[in-house]
Scaffold this motif. Structure first.
Motif: not given
Length: 467
Positions: A268-282
């Motif tokens: 969706g070219n990143g234009q998705i409400c349910c796309a991953v928008k924040r990534v938290y990595v240990q």
């Protein structure tokens, strides 16, 4: 005398090529449509369930017969690569067929009145009745699929539907409207009203519309809900999201990185409400995850959405790409480091990866509607949950871990409508409830939910039935 306005042009967002134009409907057009919907509503409500099911199946067959042409038209006007719009049209076909089945499963209940002393001889049953004309307010990012979720559900439940297609990419939805008419929908039961945002606002405000269903921004949702309140119509909202993906130190790092590449940077070219928008990595896997993410992002091809092999096309408009560019600049100003992508050419935006994102960055809390992957780090998984829950949105979240107990523990604590374990949040199956709490709107949309939302229950009591 009706107000006349200039037509609205529809263009390929990547090239600017004119694709067509649509009427910018005024209040008079809305008035006429609502009056026609009252007639269509009576016709739909009188139609037996098997006939509604047959209508929806016919619509699905007609869409399927034109699937390739619809996919190319949608790609041209929307900007998503044609492979993705092909999948979207196929989803719409499945949704219409799914709601054909739901039309025959709008069950009532028999309620035992002998639970109440003195009412032992009486019988109570409930029946489901159509709610009334439904306004379907369709967004630009997945217009064909989300149109299907709203319109098919309304028709399945025996309602008329008034569709407001997205002004920037309405053409594929309008073509499907012609197919609905060819399938034999009653006059006034399925109407398209084109134009700018005021069309949605008029539909939300007017009596004669029983429900309004919106997929869009939280700002738009609040405005629609305010306008709908005056006539106490039902409001069904699926709004913004700022989905978090949590990568624990026992995760499959390669799979987690691929989930971000495919579920955020490409789809969706990143234009998705349910796309991953924040990534938290240990901490323990942060560096290896970033390495895998950068390797995956480097393989993405950006270009003409109608050409074979491109993964990312133009955003819906140059203004949309500019907003993404500004959001990335704000993240960098807050202390993040851009390590890949981020160049803009008109409506095209190269997928960007940022690391070292401060958890308190205001830009990190906002929904960025484009191909951007901001990465932050954490030490304790419960702290990652706290960070994920700090968002005002509550659509979906994802957890990558090999520990099933940890997966369910974190899923139970995440304040969202859906949690994906070891996969991307950019997942929507039509037979699952989709939606979430907080600023996401609180509604659920799906085959087994939406048709019921567009009905009302009536209780019928037969006194002395067991006399």
């Amino acid at each position: 005398m009706p107000t006349r306005t200039a037509p609205l042009p529809v263009r390929n967002p990547g090239t600017g090529e004119p694709l067509g134009e649509i009427e910018d409907s005024g209040p008079e057009r809305v008035t006429v449509a609502i009056a026609a919907a009252a007639h269509g509503q009576r016709e739909m409500a009188a139609m037996p369930a098997h006939a509604r099911a047959r209508l929806l199946l016919t619509i699905a067959d007609l869409i399927e017969a034109e699937a390739d042409d619809l996919a190319r038209l949608l790609a041209a006007e929307n900007g998503k690569p044609v492979l993705q719009t092909t999948d979207e049209v196929r989803a719409a076909v499945r949704i219409f067929r799914g709601f054909a089945g739901e039309a025959t499963r709008l069950f009532g209940r028999q309620i035992p009145l002998d639970a109440v002393p003195g009412l032992e001889k009486h019988l109570a049953v409930t029946v489901r009745e159509p709610l009334g004309p439904v306004a379907a307010l369709v967004p630009f990012n997945y217009p064909v699929e989300l149109y299907a979720h709203k319109a098919a559900a309304a028709l399945a439940a025996g309602n008329a539907v008034l569709v407001h297609p997205p002004a920037r990419c309405p053409l594929a939805v309008l073509r499907i409207g012609e197919l609905v008419e060819r399938a034999g929908a009653p006059e006034g039961a399925h109407q398209m009203i084109t134009g700018g945002v005021r069309v949605s606002q008029e539909l939300a405000s007017r009596p004669g519309v029983a429900a309004v269903s919106l997929t869009g921004s939280t700002t738009a949702g609040r405005e629609i809900a305010r306008r709908a309140a005056d006539t106490l119509k039902k409001v069904h909202l699926e709004l913004g999201g700022n989905d978090a993906l949590i990568v624990c130190d026992d995760a499959d790092v390669e799979a987690a990185a691929e989930a971000v590449v495919l579920g955020r940077l490409a789809r969706g070219n990143g234009q998705i409400c349910c796309a991953v928008k924040r990534v938290y990595v240990q901490d323990g896997v942060h560096d290896s995850f970033v390495e895998a993410l950068l390797a995956g992002a480097a393989k993405l091809s950006v270009g003409d959405q109608l050409a074979d092999g491109n993964d990312v096309g133009p955003l819906i408009s140059e203004e949309a790409a500019e907003r993404v560019e500004s959001a990335v600049a704000a993240l960098v100003a807050d202390g993040a480091r851009k390590v890949a992508g981020g160049a803009r050419r008109g409506a095209f935006y190269d997928p960007a990866v940022l690391i070292g994102v401060p958890e308190d960055s205001p830009a990190f809390a906002d929904e960025i509607f484009g191909p951007v992957a901001p990465v932050a780090r954490f030490t304790d998984p419960l702290d990652a949950v706290r960070l994920a829950n700090s968002s005002p949105y509550g659509l979906q979240a994802a957890v990558f871990t090999r520990d099933i107990q940890r997966a369910f523990t974190l899923a139970g604590r995440l304040e969202v409508g859906g949690v994906v374990i070891n996969g991307s949040t950019a997942l929507r199956a039509e037979n699952l409830p989709f939606g979430g709490p907080k600023d996401t709107g609180g509604s659920a949309e799906g085959l087994h939910d939406t048709a019921l939302e567009f009905t009302r229950q009536k209780t019928i009591i037969v006194m002395g039935a067991f006399g």
